[in-house]
Design an enzyme around this catalytic site. Structure first.
Site, mmCIF file in Angstrom:
data_model
loop_
_atom_site.group_PDB
_atom_site.id
_atom_site.type_symbol
_atom_site.label_atom_id
_atom_site.label_comp_id
_atom_site.label_asym_id
_atom_site.label_seq_id
_atom_site.Cartn_x
_atom_site.Cartn_y
_atom_site.Cartn_z
ATOM 1 N N HIS A 1 5.980 -12.307 6.103
ATOM 2 C CA HIS A 1 5.904 -11.760 4.745
ATOM 3 C C HIS A 1 7.291 -11.456 4.214
ATOM 4 O O HIS A 1 8.219 -11.204 4.950
ATOM 5 C CB HIS A 1 5.024 -10.504 4.677
ATOM 6 C CG HIS A 1 5.460 -9.396 5.591
ATOM 7 N ND1 HIS A 1 5.163 -9.375 6.927
ATOM 8 C CD2 HIS A 1 6.161 -8.267 5.348
ATOM 9 C CE1 HIS A 1 5.654 -8.279 7.470
ATOM 10 N NE2 HIS A 1 6.284 -7.589 6.540
ATOM 11 N N MET A 2 7.359 -11.461 2.899
ATOM 12 C CA MET A 2 8.572 -11.113 2.169
ATOM 13 C C MET A 2 8.216 -9.977 1.224
ATOM 14 O O MET A 2 7.182 -10.015 0.560
ATOM 15 C CB MET A 2 9.051 -12.320 1.367
ATOM 16 C CG MET A 2 10.375 -12.145 0.678
ATOM 17 S SD MET A 2 11.690 -12.860 1.656
ATOM 18 C CE MET A 2 11.629 -14.554 1.130
ATOM 19 N N GLU B 1 6.640 -4.410 11.000
ATOM 20 C CA GLU B 1 5.445 -3.684 11.449
ATOM 21 C C GLU B 1 4.229 -4.598 11.532
ATOM 22 O O GLU B 1 3.399 -4.448 12.429
ATOM 23 C CB GLU B 1 5.145 -2.524 10.491
ATOM 24 C CG GLU B 1 6.205 -1.427 10.535
ATOM 25 C CD GLU B 1 6.026 -0.418 9.410
ATOM 26 O OE1 GLU B 1 5.034 -0.500 8.659
ATOM 27 O OE2 GLU B 1 6.914 0.440 9.293
ATOM 28 N N ASN C 1 11.621 -8.371 7.022
ATOM 29 C CA ASN C 1 11.869 -7.702 8.297
ATOM 30 C C ASN C 1 11.354 -8.599 9.417
ATOM 31 O O ASN C 1 10.199 -9.024 9.385
ATOM 32 C CB ASN C 1 11.143 -6.355 8.326
ATOM 33 C CG ASN C 1 11.639 -5.409 7.252
ATOM 34 O OD1 ASN C 1 12.841 -5.345 6.991
ATOM 35 N ND2 ASN C 1 10.730 -4.683 6.614
ATOM 36 N N ILE D 1 0.822 -1.212 0.000
ATOM 37 C CA ILE D 1 0.000 0.000 0.000
ATOM 38 C C ILE D 1 0.860 1.269 0.000
ATOM 39 O O ILE D 1 0.399 2.344 -0.382
ATOM 40 C CB ILE D 1 -0.953 -0.019 1.228
ATOM 41 C CG1 ILE D 1 -2.180 0.831 0.975
ATOM 42 C CG2 ILE D 1 -0.244 0.362 2.507
ATOM 43 C CD1 ILE D 1 -3.305 0.604 1.983
HETATM 44 P P1 AMP Z 1 7.039 -4.707 7.523
HETATM 45 O O1 AMP Z 1 7.708 -3.468 8.063
HETATM 46 O O2 AMP Z 1 8.028 -5.633 6.893
HETATM 47 O O3 AMP Z 1 6.172 -5.377 8.555
HETATM 48 O O4 AMP Z 1 6.146 -4.221 6.333
HETATM 49 C C1 AMP Z 1 4.759 -4.163 6.355
HETATM 50 C C2 AMP Z 1 4.338 -3.614 5.026
HETATM 51 O O5 AMP Z 1 2.948 -3.785 4.902
HETATM 52 C C3 AMP Z 1 4.624 -2.125 4.819
HETATM 53 O O6 AMP Z 1 5.481 -1.981 3.678
HETATM 54 C C4 AMP Z 1 3.257 -1.521 4.587
HETATM 55 O O7 AMP Z 1 3.254 -0.489 3.628
HETATM 56 C C5 AMP Z 1 2.455 -2.722 4.114
HETATM 57 N N1 AMP Z 1 1.020 -2.638 4.348
HETATM 58 C C6 AMP Z 1 0.381 -2.290 5.482
HETATM 59 N N2 AMP Z 1 -0.957 -2.347 5.323
HETATM 60 C C7 AMP Z 1 -1.154 -2.777 4.054
HETATM 61 C C8 AMP Z 1 -2.323 -3.031 3.268
HETATM 62 N N3 AMP Z 1 -3.564 -2.868 3.762
HETATM 63 N N4 AMP Z 1 -2.170 -3.442 1.985
HETATM 64 C C9 AMP Z 1 -0.926 -3.604 1.476
HETATM 65 N N5 AMP Z 1 0.206 -3.389 2.156
HETATM 66 C C10 AMP Z 1 0.102 -2.956 3.432
#
Ligand code: AMP
Length: 118
Positions: A104-105, A99, A91, A34
């Protein structure tokens, strides 16, 4: 710490939140991030309830792990990044800056990405 069933990717998997789907099979879902950090920025997630890639690597079933990595390749090919090159980021936990607490990758590409860590 138990898996949080209300995390955003769990909600996407249940169809409670929309996503821009790139790929799906029995074990894997992939969608556009997103908040993209590159022209191509796809998030690839296993459908199982794993809190991080570390958790997935430790506890995922063989077929889940196999399909996940194979899916990453299919996505990179489909997005056109396999030829030009791309970066995979996972991460993990606090120091990793994770986050969303579902494994996830990130698949990033579409331009030269520069240094690994700035
Ligand atoms: P991380 O820091 O590796 O946990 O990355 C989480 C990722 O999820 C971030 O790059 C966000 O931009 C992405 N993200 C959060 N909410 C959504 C969503 N609803 N759809 C797509 N990506 C998302």
């Amino acid at each position: 710490m138990p898996y949080d069933h209300q995390n955003v990717f769990a909600r996407i998997l249940r169809g409670e939140l929309p996503c821009r789907k790139v790929y799906e099979d029995k074990f894997v879902l992939a969608f556009h991030d997103i908040n993209p950090k590159a022209p191509t920025h796809v998030v690839v997630i296993p459908k199982g309830h794993y809190m991080s890639m570390d958790d997935f690597a430790a506890h995922g079933k063989e077929e889940e792990l196999f399909h996940f990595l194979r899916a990453v390749n299919k996505i990179a090919v489909a997005c056109g990044t396999a030829e030009t090159g791309y970066r995979l980021i996972a991460n993990n936990g606090i120091h990793g800056g994770q986050e969303v607490p579902h494994a996830h990758m990130h698949v990033l590409g579409g331009k030269p990405l520069g240094q690994m860590i700035q």
